[in-house]
Design a protein around this motif. Sequence first.
Motif, PDB file in Angstrom:
ATOM      1  N   GLY A   1      -7.161  -1.934  -2.748  1.00  0.00           N
ATOM      2  CA  GLY A   1      -6.675  -1.133  -3.651  1.00  0.00           C
ATOM      3  C   GLY A   1      -5.822   0.033  -3.601  1.00  0.00           C
ATOM      4  O   GLY A   1      -4.683  -0.053  -3.999  1.00  0.00           O
TER       5      GLY A   1
ATOM      6  N   ALA B   1      -3.577  -1.720  -6.910  1.00  0.00           N
ATOM      7  CA  ALA B   1      -2.614  -2.037  -5.853  1.00  0.00           C
ATOM      8  C   ALA B   1      -1.382  -2.743  -6.422  1.00  0.00           C
ATOM      9  O   ALA B   1      -0.250  -2.442  -6.040  1.00  0.00           O
ATOM     10  CB  ALA B   1      -3.267  -2.907  -4.784  1.00  0.00           C
TER      11      ALA B   1
ATOM     12  N   SER C   1      -2.357  -4.531  -0.343  1.00  0.00           N
ATOM     13  CA  SER C   1      -2.648  -3.171  -0.772  1.00  0.00           C
ATOM     14  C   SER C   1      -2.001  -2.155   0.164  1.00  0.00           C
ATOM     15  O   SER C   1      -1.465  -1.131  -0.274  1.00  0.00           O
ATOM     16  CB  SER C   1      -4.167  -2.953  -0.811  1.00  0.00           C
ATOM     17  OG  SER C   1      -4.471  -1.610  -1.092  1.00  0.00           O
TER      18      SER C   1
END
Length: 382
Positions: free
Chosen positions: A133, A187, A239
């Motif tokens: 993320g 992300a 990410s």
Amino acid sequence: MGNLFLPKEVRLGQNRVDELVEIAEGLHMKKAFVLYSKSAVGQRLTTLQAQFTQAVFYGMPKGEPTTTMLQVALQHLMSEQCDGVIAIGGGSVMDLAKALAVLAKMPELTLSEIATTKRIERLPLVAVPTTAGTGSEATMVTVIIDEEKGMKLNPGHPALIPDVVILDAILTANVPKSVTAFTGLDALTHAIEAFVSTNATPLSDFYALEAVRLLTDHIEVVYEEPHNLAAREGMLLGSFYAGIAFSNASTNLAHATGRALGTKFHLPHGQSVALMHPFVVEYSMESCRERYDEIAEQIGLEQGEQLILYLQGLNDQFGVWQSAKNVVDQLTVETIKDMTNSALNGNGILTNRQVPTAQQIEQLFIQLRKRLQHKGDFAWYN
């Protein structure tokens, strides 16, 4: 033209977290301050403590980092005379670790002064993300909530980029589905916004488009197959690339409005950004249609307009709309005006290809309210 700031070293692969002792020794850490997420580290904590016999382990409190959390952790680090920082956890852990590493060396500095200080000194810093993320392991930004001001501070400086990053997919395997969804969509927003940012360069574009490809190839697989480590690694790398992209090019309106929404209702960052992103793309489409078309091509869509439907569909599939139903009645005219002012006073407005007025930002929040008032979920794309 353009500059690109990156971590000095990246280690990708399963069980690379076992190399932490070696990495710490290479950075001349004699007494590391290991800041960790209790939920993420779990059973590995005993093993890590056995490996780092001289280290100080500090469990991160729940929630996004605040100025109070920062001061308490800093006092503990200073009293123990630690000489390096290792962050093991999600974006909150890494953000707090970055600020700690700087303030431990420059305690007279305020968070707001970091961005304008030419020379920053800090302790050696290692980042081990346990979610795919935030991309914080790759960024020159730290995000800390200023409780007195009621807003998120996000000062940026190249010195905040960690020295070493470990991308170990095994650490992400037991993340709850909601966290997988929220952080994954965060992300993806990083990657898309970096590509359409007014600060985008050919260097950041490369990482942004590759991040879009990796994330969209794997996000639905990971959501349905949480222990698929190949897909987990794809998400982790995506990410990381998205973090590089937005750190060097900036995010824009989805993050500006998402930060305001998240702060107001104490929502996880990834959730609030995902809630706003489809409406922002729709608003911004005419200002950078060719760029959205390139993003759509990476995903396998025919044109940029389909990106709106795609993002709305992911929000359906991952329960993002449903997760925010409880805030509908609180999205009053007054609250929307407050969030609009907060968004306008934060980062991400001027890097949007079409700079919004206050009235246009209010309309984005009104669109969100209308969507959350919809009864039940429905499919936006096939």
